[in-house]
Motif scaffolding. Sequence first.
Motif, mmCIF file in Angstrom:
data_model
loop_
_atom_site.group_PDB
_atom_site.id
_atom_site.type_symbol
_atom_site.label_atom_id
_atom_site.label_comp_id
_atom_site.label_asym_id
_atom_site.label_seq_id
_atom_site.Cartn_x
_atom_site.Cartn_y
_atom_site.Cartn_z
ATOM 1 N N SER A 155 -16.880 -33.016 -6.838
ATOM 2 C CA SER A 155 -17.052 -34.442 -7.154
ATOM 3 C C SER A 155 -15.749 -35.171 -7.469
ATOM 4 O O SER A 155 -15.741 -36.389 -7.621
ATOM 5 C CB SER A 155 -18.004 -34.591 -8.353
ATOM 6 N N ARG A 156 -14.636 -34.468 -7.574
ATOM 7 C CA ARG A 156 -13.377 -35.102 -8.009
ATOM 8 C C ARG A 156 -12.868 -36.149 -7.037
ATOM 9 O O ARG A 156 -12.253 -37.125 -7.456
ATOM 10 C CB ARG A 156 -12.278 -34.064 -8.238
ATOM 11 N N ALA A 157 -13.104 -35.982 -5.756
ATOM 12 C CA ALA A 157 -12.587 -36.930 -4.762
ATOM 13 C C ALA A 157 -13.175 -38.321 -4.934
ATOM 14 O O ALA A 157 -12.530 -39.318 -4.613
ATOM 15 C CB ALA A 157 -12.858 -36.412 -3.355
ATOM 16 N N THR A 158 -14.382 -38.408 -5.459
ATOM 17 C CA THR A 158 -15.034 -39.713 -5.597
ATOM 18 C C THR A 158 -15.124 -40.180 -7.050
ATOM 19 O O THR A 158 -15.698 -41.236 -7.311
ATOM 20 C CB THR A 158 -16.453 -39.670 -4.981
ATOM 21 N N ALA A 159 -14.551 -39.434 -7.976
ATOM 22 C CA ALA A 159 -14.583 -39.824 -9.395
ATOM 23 C C ALA A 159 -13.746 -41.085 -9.592
ATOM 24 O O ALA A 159 -12.596 -41.146 -9.165
ATOM 25 C CB ALA A 159 -14.073 -38.686 -10.270
ATOM 26 N N GLU A 160 -14.332 -42.073 -10.222
ATOM 27 C CA GLU A 160 -13.664 -43.362 -10.424
ATOM 28 C C GLU A 160 -12.781 -43.354 -11.670
ATOM 29 O O GLU A 160 -13.100 -42.713 -12.665
ATOM 30 C CB GLU A 160 -14.711 -44.479 -10.568
ATOM 31 N N ASP A 161 -11.688 -44.098 -11.608
ATOM 32 C CA ASP A 161 -10.790 -44.332 -12.742
ATOM 33 C C ASP A 161 -10.301 -43.058 -13.406
ATOM 34 O O ASP A 161 -10.169 -42.984 -14.622
ATOM 35 C CB ASP A 161 -11.446 -45.266 -13.764
ATOM 36 N N ARG A 162 -10.025 -42.051 -12.594
ATOM 37 C CA ARG A 162 -9.413 -40.815 -13.078
ATOM 38 C C ARG A 162 -8.795 -40.102 -11.895
ATOM 39 O O ARG A 162 -9.222 -40.288 -10.759
ATOM 40 C CB ARG A 162 -10.410 -39.930 -13.814
ATOM 41 N N TYR A 163 -7.795 -39.307 -12.196
ATOM 42 C CA TYR A 163 -7.092 -38.539 -11.173
ATOM 43 C C TYR A 163 -7.013 -37.099 -11.649
ATOM 44 O O TYR A 163 -6.396 -36.821 -12.677
ATOM 45 C CB TYR A 163 -5.693 -39.117 -10.937
ATOM 46 N N ASP A 164 -7.670 -36.219 -10.931
ATOM 47 C CA ASP A 164 -7.703 -34.793 -11.243
ATOM 48 C C ASP A 164 -6.832 -34.084 -10.217
ATOM 49 O O ASP A 164 -7.217 -33.978 -9.054
ATOM 50 C CB ASP A 164 -9.135 -34.268 -11.182
ATOM 51 N N PHE A 165 -5.667 -33.615 -10.665
ATOM 52 C CA PHE A 165 -4.709 -33.002 -9.754
ATOM 53 C C PHE A 165 -4.699 -31.484 -9.890
ATOM 54 O O PHE A 165 -4.673 -30.952 -11.004
ATOM 55 C CB PHE A 165 -3.290 -33.495 -10.053
#
Length: 182
Positions: free
Chosen positions: A54-64
């Motif tokens: 789900s990280r690719a579409t998570a809004e207002d956050r960046y999971d690297f």
Amino acid sequence: MQKPTLQGEMLVLRPIRADDADAMWDMLADPEGRRLTGTTATFTRPQIDAWCASRATAEDRYDFAVTANGSDELLGEIVLNDIDHEVRKANMRLVMRPAFRGRGYGTEGIELVLGFAFDGLGLHRVELDVLAINARAKSLYENIGFRVEGRRRDAYRDGDGWCDAIDMGMLEDEYRATQVSS
């Protein structure tokens, strides 16, 4: 929202993907890492699989995903979340897999994320908290330029006891000053 990839000297920070679930599961299974980050929640493998996907579409956050040396393997995770565009601030957190701690990856990863936060997103402030028992992480953050702003007593569990949280922050002008001296 298009998620960027950040390139450094040793590292590439790329968006977390579904195929990172094995490494994420490994990271969350590390008792010392869980203790030093204050992680008390228990996760199932399907939850980790779904979260990574789900990280690719998570809004207002960046999971690297922290990757290094031309490999695509997830060595750790660095996150910019709780982004408030009105106040121009965000929270940051970092965790490395046990075999990759103490190699300088955290320092470069944080510097890349700070550059993205201040130059890419136009933020004014990046904040974090670190557990008082995690002296190594606190020292890392201070060496990069974060300042201690306060302490929340008994904010996290530490086994059967409690642990304080140390609140730290970096402002845009402090970040700029570190860039001039580099």
